[in-house]
Design a protein around this motif. Structure first.
Motif, PDB file in Angstrom:
ATOM      1  N   ASP A  28       0.848  -1.287  -0.181  1.00 51.64           N
ATOM      2  CA  ASP A  28       0.068   0.049  -0.082  1.00 51.64           C
ATOM      3  C   ASP A  28       1.084   1.290  -0.101  1.00 51.64           C
ATOM      4  O   ASP A  28       1.885   1.169   0.261  1.00 51.64           O
ATOM      5  CB  ASP A  28      -0.983  -0.005   1.213  1.00 51.64           C
ATOM      6  N   VAL A  29      -0.002   2.339  -0.256  1.00 50.46           N
ATOM      7  CA  VAL A  29       0.591   3.770  -0.149  1.00 50.46           C
ATOM      8  C   VAL A  29      -0.216   4.503   0.647  1.00 50.46           C
ATOM      9  O   VAL A  29      -1.280   4.367   0.753  1.00 50.46           O
ATOM     10  CB  VAL A  29       1.054   4.404  -1.413  1.00 50.46           C
ATOM     11  N   ARG A  30       0.150   5.609   1.259  1.00 56.94           N
ATOM     12  CA  ARG A  30      -0.521   6.553   1.927  1.00 56.94           C
ATOM     13  C   ARG A  30      -0.484   7.762   1.158  1.00 56.94           C
ATOM     14  O   ARG A  30       0.832   8.151   0.827  1.00 56.94           O
ATOM     15  CB  ARG A  30      -0.073   6.662   3.425  1.00 56.94           C
ATOM     16  N   VAL A  31      -1.450   8.568   0.865  1.00 52.87           N
ATOM     17  CA  VAL A  31      -1.503   9.730   0.046  1.00 52.87           C
ATOM     18  C   VAL A  31      -2.000  10.914   0.744  1.00 52.87           C
ATOM     19  O   VAL A  31      -3.338  10.844   1.256  1.00 52.87           O
ATOM     20  CB  VAL A  31      -2.164   9.432  -1.367  1.00 52.87           C
ATOM     21  N   VAL A  69       5.060   4.492   1.989  1.00 49.31           N
ATOM     22  CA  VAL A  69       4.843   3.571   1.174  1.00 49.31           C
ATOM     23  C   VAL A  69       5.236   2.159   1.919  1.00 49.31           C
ATOM     24  O   VAL A  69       6.229   1.941   2.711  1.00 49.31           O
ATOM     25  CB  VAL A  69       5.932   3.517   0.050  1.00 49.31           C
ATOM     26  N   GLY A  70       4.446   0.935   1.626  1.00 44.99           N
ATOM     27  CA  GLY A  70       4.861  -0.397   1.948  1.00 44.99           C
ATOM     28  C   GLY A  70       6.165  -0.870   1.561  1.00 44.99           C
ATOM     29  O   GLY A  70       6.676  -0.520   0.468  1.00 44.99           O
ATOM     30  N   ASP A  71       6.757  -1.705   2.187  1.00 46.57           N
ATOM     31  CA  ASP A  71       8.063  -2.187   2.015  1.00 46.57           C
ATOM     32  C   ASP A  71       8.316  -3.082   0.415  1.00 46.57           C
ATOM     33  O   ASP A  71       9.384  -3.380   0.143  1.00 46.57           O
ATOM     34  CB  ASP A  71       8.923  -2.892   3.010  1.00 46.57           C
ATOM     35  N   GLN A  72       6.928  -3.522  -0.050  1.00 46.66           N
ATOM     36  CA  GLN A  72       6.981  -4.190  -1.370  1.00 46.66           C
ATOM     37  C   GLN A  72       6.679  -3.277  -2.612  1.00 46.66           C
ATOM     38  O   GLN A  72       6.506  -3.973  -3.561  1.00 46.66           O
ATOM     39  CB  GLN A  72       5.928  -5.394  -0.991  1.00 46.66           C
ATOM     40  N   VAL A  73       6.455  -1.990  -2.144  1.00 52.05           N
ATOM     41  CA  VAL A  73       6.116  -1.076  -3.337  1.00 52.05           C
ATOM     42  C   VAL A  73       7.328  -0.678  -3.910  1.00 52.05           C
ATOM     43  O   VAL A  73       8.337  -0.316  -3.684  1.00 52.05           O
ATOM     44  CB  VAL A  73       5.215   0.069  -2.709  1.00 52.05           C
ATOM     45  N   THR A  74       7.079  -0.720  -5.310  1.00 51.38           N
ATOM     46  CA  THR A  74       8.235  -0.194  -6.536  1.00 51.38           C
ATOM     47  C   THR A  74       7.137   0.584  -7.409  1.00 51.38           C
ATOM     48  O   THR A  74       6.148   0.662  -7.457  1.00 51.38           O
ATOM     49  CB  THR A  74       8.706  -1.349  -7.106  1.00 51.38           C
TER      50      THR A  74
END
Length: 367
Positions: A28-31, A69-74
């Motif tokens: 996930d991401v936070r916006v 951002v989550g640690d798997q987000v690219t």
């Protein structure tokens, strides 16, 4: 906790409340939201046209800045400016693998997903998996599309729905060609975007229609060559006669219905030439019916088709729209007629229901 606009049921007042967003997962991401448009689909969530689960945090047409951002987000990082995408395709279902991601089986009929809890612990749904009428949103990283930092961030919200839907309906569904004549019924946010899309496609005559004379200036600024004031009481055939008089007796090559009612769909259909295309863009209620007789279907050989999200793929089409912005061919700010905070959304919905104004944009302090 974050401030958000919450709907508790159809016809119930919209309230600004403190909510707790769901925890960020690894993907996930936070916006932090900069701007969010008030779309007719939001109105449909509370007027009975659609049947979401409540309580519901409203909003889906938005842009903002990634703050976590989550640690798997690219592919996206903290500080990036992004447009939110409320219709993320799965990329593996039959529709996605056959080039129709806007019909993705994973999002068909979806009105919301679990978004967190209200201050009293009650779970809420995030409208169209975003719940973007809030200071912040948490969403999958696949639901954001990065944009350059020089794109005005508040107005970029319109790229996430109105522009994709209106321009896409012209390009991807009506397939307007240079020199074509185009009718756009309804001059709200999406209708204005459809007018702009017709101009971008090189249409020769672009006829905008609305019940409000105040819409003429907006429509002409978007690219309309003609403006007709609609009469709600006139029969569908009356508009068709006007359009045929303007097109050497034929009717328009393409009509885009951006209202969502049986009456305007019939008006749009009747205005199209033999062999032309009528595109239903507006989201209407299931209780209404549009009727056709077999002879007219055979004789006119028209195409009647709907447009879902402009038949767009946001990952592909938002960057292309950004390029048009950079070239000065799109004017997002010109479609915005009102800027409000969250408390101004109920009044914006009332204006929209009355057919007043273009796009209302919710903006946040410090965005």
């Amino acid at each position: 906790m974050t401030q958000a606009l919450v709907a508790t049921g159809p016809g119930e007042p919209l309230d600004v409340r403190e909510v707790e967003l769901r925890p960020l997962t690894r993907v996930d991401v936070r916006v932090r939201v900069a701007g969010v448009g008030v779309c007719h689909s939001d109105l449909s969530m509370v007027n009975g046209t659609l049947a979401p689960s409540y309580p519901l945090v409203m909003g889906h047409e938005a842009a903002g800045t990634v703050t976590e951002v989550g640690d798997q987000v690219t592919g996206v990082a903290v500080g990036d400016h992004v447009v939110l995408n409320w219709a993320v395709p799965c990329r593996v279902c039959w529709f996605c693998t056959h080039g129709e991601p806007w019909l993705c089986a994973a999002i068909e009929g979806m009105t919301g997903t679990p978004g967190g809890t209200l201050a009293d612990g009650t779970p809420f749904e995030a409208c169209l998996a975003l719940g973007a009428m809030a200071e912040e949103v948490v969403c999958p990283a696949t639901a954001v599309v990065p944009i350059p930092a020089d794109v005005p961030l508040e107005e970029a919200a319109l790229l996430g729905c109105a522009i994709l839907t209106g321009v896409g309906a012209v390009r991807n569904v009506a397939r307007v060609r240079p020199g074509d004549s185009v009718l756009v019924l309804g001059q709200g946010g999406i209708g204005l975007a459809a007018v702009a899309g017709a101009r971008l496609a090189g249409a020769g005559r672009i006829v905008a229609v609305d019940t409000s004379p105040a819409k003429e200036a907006l429509a002409r600024a978007a690219g309309a060559t003609d403006f007709l004031l609609a009469d709600r009481e006139q029969p569908a055939s009356a508009l068709g006669k006007q359009l045929r008089a303007m097109t050497d007796g034929r009717g328009v090559d393409a009509a885009l219905e951006c209202v969502g009612s049986a009456g305007t769909i019939r008006q749009a259909w009747t205005s199209v030439r033999r062999g032309g295309t009528c595109v239903v863009v507006g989201l209407g209620p299931k209780e209404q019916e549009v009727t056709f007789n077999p002879l007219e279907l055979f004789h006119f050989s028209r195409t009647l088709v709907s447009s879902i999200y402009g038949n767009s793929d946001p990952e592909r089409d938002i960057p292309a729209l950004v390029d048009l912005l950079g070239e000065g061919q799109l004017d997002l700010a010109g479609m915005v007629t009102d800027r409000v905070d969250l408390s101004g959304v109920p009044a914006a919905c009332e204006r929209m229901a009355r057919g007043e104004g273009g796009r209302t944009l919710v903006v946040f302090d410090g965005s």
